[in-house]
Write a protein that holds these residues in place. Structure first.
Motif, PDB file in Angstrom:
ATOM      1  N   ALA A 399       8.998   4.426   2.966  1.00 24.09           N
ATOM      2  CA  ALA A 399      10.125   4.393   2.016  1.00 24.09           C
ATOM      3  C   ALA A 399       9.768   3.631   0.753  1.00 24.09           C
ATOM      4  N   GLY A 400       8.581   3.889   0.213  1.00 26.03           N
ATOM      5  CA  GLY A 400       8.239   3.405  -1.119  1.00 26.03           C
ATOM      6  C   GLY A 400       8.863   4.335  -2.136  1.00 26.03           C
ATOM      7  N   PRO A 401       8.462   4.216  -3.411  1.00 31.17           N
ATOM      8  CA  PRO A 401       9.069   5.083  -4.430  1.00 31.17           C
ATOM      9  C   PRO A 401       8.896   6.570  -4.145  1.00 31.17           C
ATOM     10  N   ALA A 402       7.753   6.973  -3.588  1.00 26.74           N
ATOM     11  CA  ALA A 402       7.541   8.400  -3.313  1.00 26.74           C
ATOM     12  C   ALA A 402       8.468   8.863  -2.194  1.00 26.74           C
ATOM     13  N   GLY A 403       8.487   8.110  -1.097  1.00 24.48           N
ATOM     14  CA  GLY A 403       9.307   8.507   0.045  1.00 24.48           C
ATOM     15  C   GLY A 403      10.795   8.460  -0.278  1.00 24.48           C
ATOM     16  N   LEU A 404      11.218   7.421  -0.987  1.00 24.44           N
ATOM     17  CA  LEU A 404      12.638   7.302  -1.331  1.00 24.44           C
ATOM     18  C   LEU A 404      13.085   8.444  -2.238  1.00 24.44           C
ATOM     19  N   ALA A 422       8.250   1.432   8.122  1.00 21.07           N
ATOM     20  CA  ALA A 422       7.690   0.481   9.078  1.00 21.07           C
ATOM     21  C   ALA A 422       8.347  -0.896   8.972  1.00 21.07           C
ATOM     22  N   SER A 423       8.645  -1.321   7.742  1.00 21.84           N
ATOM     23  CA  SER A 423       9.148  -2.692   7.580  1.00 21.84           C
ATOM     24  C   SER A 423      10.685  -2.709   7.568  1.00 21.84           C
ATOM     25  N   ARG A 424      11.236  -3.902   7.467  1.00 21.28           N
ATOM     26  CA  ARG A 424      12.703  -4.044   7.362  1.00 21.28           C
ATOM     27  C   ARG A 424      13.199  -3.604   6.000  1.00 21.28           C
ATOM     28  N   GLY A 428       8.863  -0.295  -0.569  1.00 20.97           N
ATOM     29  CA  GLY A 428       7.396  -0.381  -0.606  1.00 20.97           C
ATOM     30  C   GLY A 428       6.934  -1.260  -1.751  1.00 20.97           C
ATOM     31  N   ARG A 429       6.046  -0.746  -2.564  1.00 21.99           N
ATOM     32  CA  ARG A 429       5.426  -1.562  -3.607  1.00 21.99           C
ATOM     33  C   ARG A 429       6.431  -2.076  -4.641  1.00 21.99           C
ATOM     34  N   VAL A 430       7.484  -1.310  -4.934  1.00 16.39           N
ATOM     35  CA  VAL A 430       8.392  -1.807  -5.982  1.00 16.39           C
ATOM     36  C   VAL A 430       9.156  -3.043  -5.508  1.00 16.39           C
ATOM     37  N   GLU A 464      12.160  -0.573  10.227  1.00 19.64           N
ATOM     38  CA  GLU A 464      11.316  -1.125  11.303  1.00 19.64           C
ATOM     39  C   GLU A 464      10.884  -0.018  12.264  1.00 19.64           C
ATOM     40  N   SER A 465      10.504   1.097  11.704  1.00 16.39           N
ATOM     41  CA  SER A 465      10.110   2.246  12.518  1.00 16.39           C
ATOM     42  C   SER A 465       8.728   2.714  12.092  1.00 16.39           C
ATOM     43  N   ARG A 466       7.726   2.035  12.588  1.00 15.28           N
ATOM     44  CA  ARG A 466       6.356   2.460  12.268  1.00 15.28           C
ATOM     45  C   ARG A 466       6.060   3.732  13.035  1.00 15.28           C
ATOM     46  N   MET A 467       5.679   4.744  12.310  1.00 14.55           N
ATOM     47  CA  MET A 467       5.476   6.046  12.927  1.00 14.55           C
ATOM     48  C   MET A 467       3.995   6.324  13.124  1.00 14.55           C
ATOM     49  N   GLY A 468       3.668   6.749  14.338  1.00 17.68           N
ATOM     50  CA  GLY A 468       2.327   7.245  14.616  1.00 17.68           C
ATOM     51  C   GLY A 468       2.462   8.694  15.045  1.00 17.68           C
ATOM     52  N   PRO A 623      -6.220   4.232  -0.401  1.00  9.75           N
ATOM     53  CA  PRO A 623      -5.087   5.015   0.107  1.00  9.75           C
ATOM     54  C   PRO A 623      -4.889   4.743   1.602  1.00  9.75           C
ATOM     55  N   ASP A 624      -3.655   4.537   1.993  1.00  8.38           N
ATOM     56  CA  ASP A 624      -3.350   4.326   3.412  1.00  8.38           C
ATOM     57  C   ASP A 624      -3.095   5.708   4.027  1.00  8.38           C
ATOM     58  N   ASP A 625      -4.192   6.429   4.254  1.00 13.49           N
ATOM     59  CA  ASP A 625      -4.051   7.838   4.628  1.00 13.49           C
ATOM     60  C   ASP A 625      -4.535   8.137   6.046  1.00 13.49           C
ATOM     61  N   LEU A 649       2.246  12.283   0.177  1.00 13.02           N
ATOM     62  CA  LEU A 649       2.951  12.019  -1.086  1.00 13.02           C
ATOM     63  C   LEU A 649       2.487  10.715  -1.711  1.00 13.02           C
ATOM     64  N   GLY A 650       2.388  10.684  -3.008  1.00 13.52           N
ATOM     65  CA  GLY A 650       2.249   9.431  -3.757  1.00 13.52           C
ATOM     66  C   GLY A 650       0.935   8.712  -3.537  1.00 13.52           C
ATOM     67  N   ASP A 651       1.031   7.391  -3.403  1.00  8.63           N
ATOM     68  CA  ASP A 651      -0.156   6.537  -3.401  1.00  8.63           C
ATOM     69  C   ASP A 651      -1.067   6.754  -2.195  1.00  8.63           C
TER      70      ASP A 651
HETATM   71  P1  ADP Z   1       4.281   4.988  -2.722  1.00 10.04           P
HETATM   72  O1  ADP Z   1       4.094   4.277  -4.031  1.00 10.04           O
HETATM   73  O2  ADP Z   1       3.371   6.152  -2.541  1.00 10.04           O
HETATM   74  O3  ADP Z   1       5.717   5.335  -2.465  1.00 10.04           O
HETATM   75  P2  ADP Z   1       4.297   2.432  -1.245  1.00 10.04           P
HETATM   76  O4  ADP Z   1       3.076   1.694  -0.885  1.00 10.04           O
HETATM   77  O5  ADP Z   1       5.196   1.868  -2.268  1.00 10.04           O
HETATM   78  O6  ADP Z   1       3.850   3.937  -1.570  1.00 10.04           O
HETATM   79  O7  ADP Z   1       5.180   2.593   0.028  1.00 10.04           O
HETATM   80  C1  ADP Z   1       4.666   2.991   1.264  1.00 10.04           C
HETATM   81  C2  ADP Z   1       5.656   2.590   2.357  1.00 10.04           C
HETATM   82  O8  ADP Z   1       5.261   3.199   3.572  1.00 10.04           O
HETATM   83  C3  ADP Z   1       5.675   1.089   2.626  1.00 10.04           C
HETATM   84  O9  ADP Z   1       7.012   0.614   2.565  1.00 10.04           O
HETATM   85  C4  ADP Z   1       5.114   0.957   4.060  1.00 10.04           C
HETATM   86  O10 ADP Z   1       5.717  -0.096   4.780  1.00 10.04           O
HETATM   87  C5  ADP Z   1       5.460   2.297   4.651  1.00 10.04           C
HETATM   88  N1  ADP Z   1       4.597   2.735   5.768  1.00 10.04           N
HETATM   89  C6  ADP Z   1       3.246   2.720   5.816  1.00 10.04           C
HETATM   90  N2  ADP Z   1       2.789   3.227   6.987  1.00 10.04           N
HETATM   91  C7  ADP Z   1       3.893   3.596   7.684  1.00 10.04           C
HETATM   92  C8  ADP Z   1       4.083   4.202   8.967  1.00 10.04           C
HETATM   93  N3  ADP Z   1       3.070   4.545   9.718  1.00 10.04           N
HETATM   94  N4  ADP Z   1       5.354   4.422   9.373  1.00 10.04           N
HETATM   95  C9  ADP Z   1       6.421   4.107   8.600  1.00 10.04           C
HETATM   96  N5  ADP Z   1       6.277   3.537   7.382  1.00 10.04           N
HETATM   97  C10 ADP Z   1       5.037   3.285   6.921  1.00 10.04           C
END
Ligand code: ADP
Ligand code: SF4
Length: 694
Positions: A399-404, A422-424, A428-430, A464-468, A623-625, A649-651
């Motif tokens: 849920a960073g800017p791309a996901g939102l 994943a987090s509360r 994301g970055r913003v 708080e839902s880290r997805m695998g 990239p966290d890919d 999507l995005g970063d």
């Molecule tokens: P972008 O700029 O592309 O939107 P960000 O880094 O701002 O990217 O946001 C990425 C978001 O994805 C972060 O809030 C991070 O906590 C979340 N995230 C990363 N890996 C996972 C995952 N496996 N499941 C759920 N959320 C994740």
């Protein structure tokens, strides 16, 4: 039910009509002239963008600066052109789009003087004296004689007549932004002439007065004549100042124009980023103008709050609320106030990504508004989006800017959206970056999207839902998007060190992520900036505010060169110098160990050692890919779970600006369900005989 029936009566005053000479604006919202990187080169793109502003409720929609003659052209920047009647048809199209929505069309005519080298026309620029042009071109202007003054007046008059033929309602005489001859003549530092155009203020204002009078005489029967005047150049007695000559100019010309559009100069002062100034920052400089004229006064200050706007009108500061950036971030800002939808307003964050389009010669883009610049070529409307055929489900991970943005726009289309983070925290970055000094407005990127999503019943957010892979297969959506972002690299890989460098596993080496997670490195901290944008210098601000000594090292010959495109570079450098940071340009990082860094000259390779307790590496991002790649390798299992499409999507694909992440999320949402031909250009192009050009 009339549109305005839900409007808060407090804001009624903003919807009063305003008489401007012979024309009437239907409300007090005024989109002041703003550059857009489109200009004469992308006329259809430009016309559609301006039309959308009018549709969004801006009663006046102005052009960018429009060159009046080939001897004052600013190629390769894409500004407007009205050199002769050949340019009338494209202006007529801009006007038509603005008129379609009942707004007035204004044109800002410009004669640049020594600001431009005339790279295209190859004609020497004209100015008060022969002086080096403001660009780095090895070229001086030619000193104007009496015939030249007559000629420029003639060209300006002709351009005004052509503007009237194109249908404009308001024609400007322009003396602002340190960009035009009329202002240069007023400013003492540029004008030491001994004739009637130099010496006394009366003489230095003569040319500006003549332009206004000529324009009134030529087109004043049907068109209003506005002036754009920089009442303060923010350089004290060296320049035009609102407590001296700026004020005197307004006194001298008070009733001559039909409207005063006033601001501070230069453009970097007029459009300061949020990092360096707050909403309303121009008020102290421009507030005096209304007391000197009975004509309507327009001013700007990145106003997004309707209460601030009402206050400006009630306190007699402004008659019309001018906006460039707020109208870019939300072309429908006036309509939303009119319809009582204040929480739908998408507020500008003051990042100046919009300015980078103009500076780099491409159509404007905006961090908050992904449709800006795409109105014509992709047919993206800022408020409307095609409804989904079926209410299919989409899972977005991150849920960073791309996901939102993807979740919001898909929600608007009617998809069943699940956004897993994943987090509360969302954003994301913003969210992380908004806690850094001067960056708080970046949270608006999250807040607007979250606010919109909160109103939708078809978008669910899971914190708080880290997805695998397994969790995703369990959800088994129809469509899947991965927006997991990126992290800062520690190995200094970047432009200067394409393969990275081998750094020890030392606790004294940090990345921006470490600092945003709360690390407090011991000083002196050597910040190695091969990112070349804001992160390294924002972190320098943070460390300096904690009293930590900073050594700012960059392999480029300039500090943070990309920030020249957001008009912040000079402020960033000044701040570093004033805070006693040691600034070293043209130095690459070669090694770091035990309190010492080794730097290599970017030109000679010669090495030097410098003492630093800590190293903060601001270079490339990773990239966290991993999840995306894992999913791509498990296509069979996705198919079994009936997951039909997968997109990164995005970063997590290509780290970039927040604007790029928002844009990618938006594009995904627009394109879902469409057959996209990967071999075809996905947008209309100007000047080609493509499809529909309308
Ligand atoms: P972008 O700029 O592309 O939107 P960000 O880094 O701002 O990217 O946001 C990425 C978001 O994805 C972060 O809030 C991070 O906590 C979340 N995230 C990363 N890996 C996972 C995952 N496996 N499941 C759920 N959320 C994740
Ligand atoms: Fe505002 Fe940034 Fe958009 Fe420009 S790019 S309008 S400064 S949000």
């Amino acid at each position: 039910m009339p549109l305005d029936s839900r409007r808060d009566p407090r804001y009624d005053i903003l919807f009063e009509p305003v008489q401007i000479g012979p024309v009437t604006a239907r409300n007090r919202f005024y989109q002041v002239p703003h550059c857009n990187g489109m200009g004469h080169r992308y006329p259809a793109t430009l016309a559609e963008m301006r039309g959308v502003k009018a549709e969004g409720g801006w009663a006046v929609v102005a052009t960018e600066e429009v060159e009046i003659h080939h001897s004052s052209e600013i190629s390769p920047f894409n500004e407007g052109r009205l050199w002769d009647e050949n340019d009338i048809p494209y202006h007529a199209r801009v006007v038509e789009k603005i008129h379609q929505h009942g707004s007035l069309a204004a044109i800002e005519l410009v004669f640049q003087g020594h600001t431009t080298p005339n790279r295209y026309s190859r004609v020497p620029p004209l100015s008060a004296h022969s002086r080096p042009v403001e660009t780095e071109d090895p070229l001086q202007s030619r000193a104007m004689d009496k015939e030249d003054f007559k000629a420029v007046r003639r060209w300006h008059r002709q351009a005004a007549l052509n503007a009237k033929r194109a249908g404009y309602d308001i024609v400007y005489a322009y003396a602002g932004h340190n960009l035009c001859l009329a202002q240069h003549l007023i400013a003492k530092r540029y004008n030491q002439r001994g004739d009637e155009y130099g010496g006394s203020l009366e003489n230095r204002v003569r040319f500006f007065r003549e332009l206004i009078e000529d324009t009134k005489e030529a087109v004043g029967d049907r068109c209003a004549v506005a002036v754009r005047f920089a009442v303060d150049e923010l350089m004290g007695p060296e320049g035009i100042a609102s407590d001296s000559e700026g004020r005197e100019v307004v006194e001298m010309l008070a009733e001559l124009p039909d409207l005063w559009d006033v601001n501070v100069s230069d453009w970097a002062n007029d459009s300061v980023t949020a990092r360096f100034a707050d909403e309303g920052y121009q008020e102290p400089h421009i507030a005096f103008v209304k007391s000197l004229t009975s004509k309507p006064v327009v001013g700007v200050g990145r106003y997004t709050s309707p209460d601030a706007m009402v206050s400006l009108v009630k306190r007699g500061v402004l008659d019309m609320i001018g906006a460039a950036r707020p109208s870019i971030a939300d072309p429908f800002l006036p309509k939303k106030i009119e319809e009582g939808r204040l929480d739908d307003i998408r507020e500008c964050i003051g990042c100046n990504i919009c300015v980078t389009g103009d500076y780099t010669g491409v159509p404007i883009r905006c961090t908050q508004n992904p449709t800006m610049g795409e109105e014509w070529r992709r047919r993206w409307h800022p408020e409307r989006i095609e409804a989904a055929g079926d209410a299919e489900s989409v899972l977005i991970v991150g849920a960073g800017p791309a996901g939102l943005e993807a979740a919001r726009a898909l929600g608007q289309r009617g998809y069943q959206v699940m956004l897993a983070e994943a987090s509360r925290e969302l954003g994301g970055r913003v969210t992380r970056e908004s806690r850094l000094p001067g960056m708080s407005t970046y949270a608006r990127v999250r807040d607007w999207r979250q606010g919109q999503i909160d109103k939708m019943t078809n978008v669910e957010i899971f914190r708080e839902s880290r997805m695998g892979l397994e969790e995703i297969l369990e959800v088994a959506p129809d469509h899947l998007a991965i927006a997991t972002g990126c992290s800062w690299r520690r190995d200094a890989m970047g432009r200067a060190n394409p393969a990275g460098i081998s750094l020890p596993d030392s606790a004294a080496i940090f990345t921006p992520d470490d600092i945003m997670d709360g690390a407090e490195p011991e000083g002196p901290v050597l910040i190695f900036d091969d990112d070349l944008y804001y992160m390294a210098n924002v972190l320098a601000d943070l460390l300096i505010s904690r009293g930590t000594k900073v050594i700012y090292v960059t392999p480029d010959s300039r500090v943070a060169p990309f920030t020249a495109n957001t008009m912040e570079q000079h402020r960033i450098v000044a701040r570093l110098i004033e805070s006693d940071a040691l600034v070293k340009t043209g130095k690459n990082l070669a090694a770091f160990e035990a309190g010492k860094a080794r730097l290599a000259c970017a030109f000679t390779g010669r090495e030097e050692e410098i003492e630093a307790a800590s190293l903060l590496v601001v270079a490339a991002r990773l990239p966290d890919d991993a999840l995306l790649r894992q999913l791509k390798g498990a296509q069979g299992r996705l198919k079994e779970a009936s997951i039909r499409t997968l997109r990164g999507l995005g970063d997590c694909l290509a780290p970039s600006t927040v604007a790029a992440a928002v844009y990618d999320g938006h594009r995904f949402a627009r394109e879902l369900g469409q057959e996209i031909d990967p071999d075809a250009t996905p947008f209309l192009r100007e000047g080609t005989a493509l499809k529909e050009q309308g």
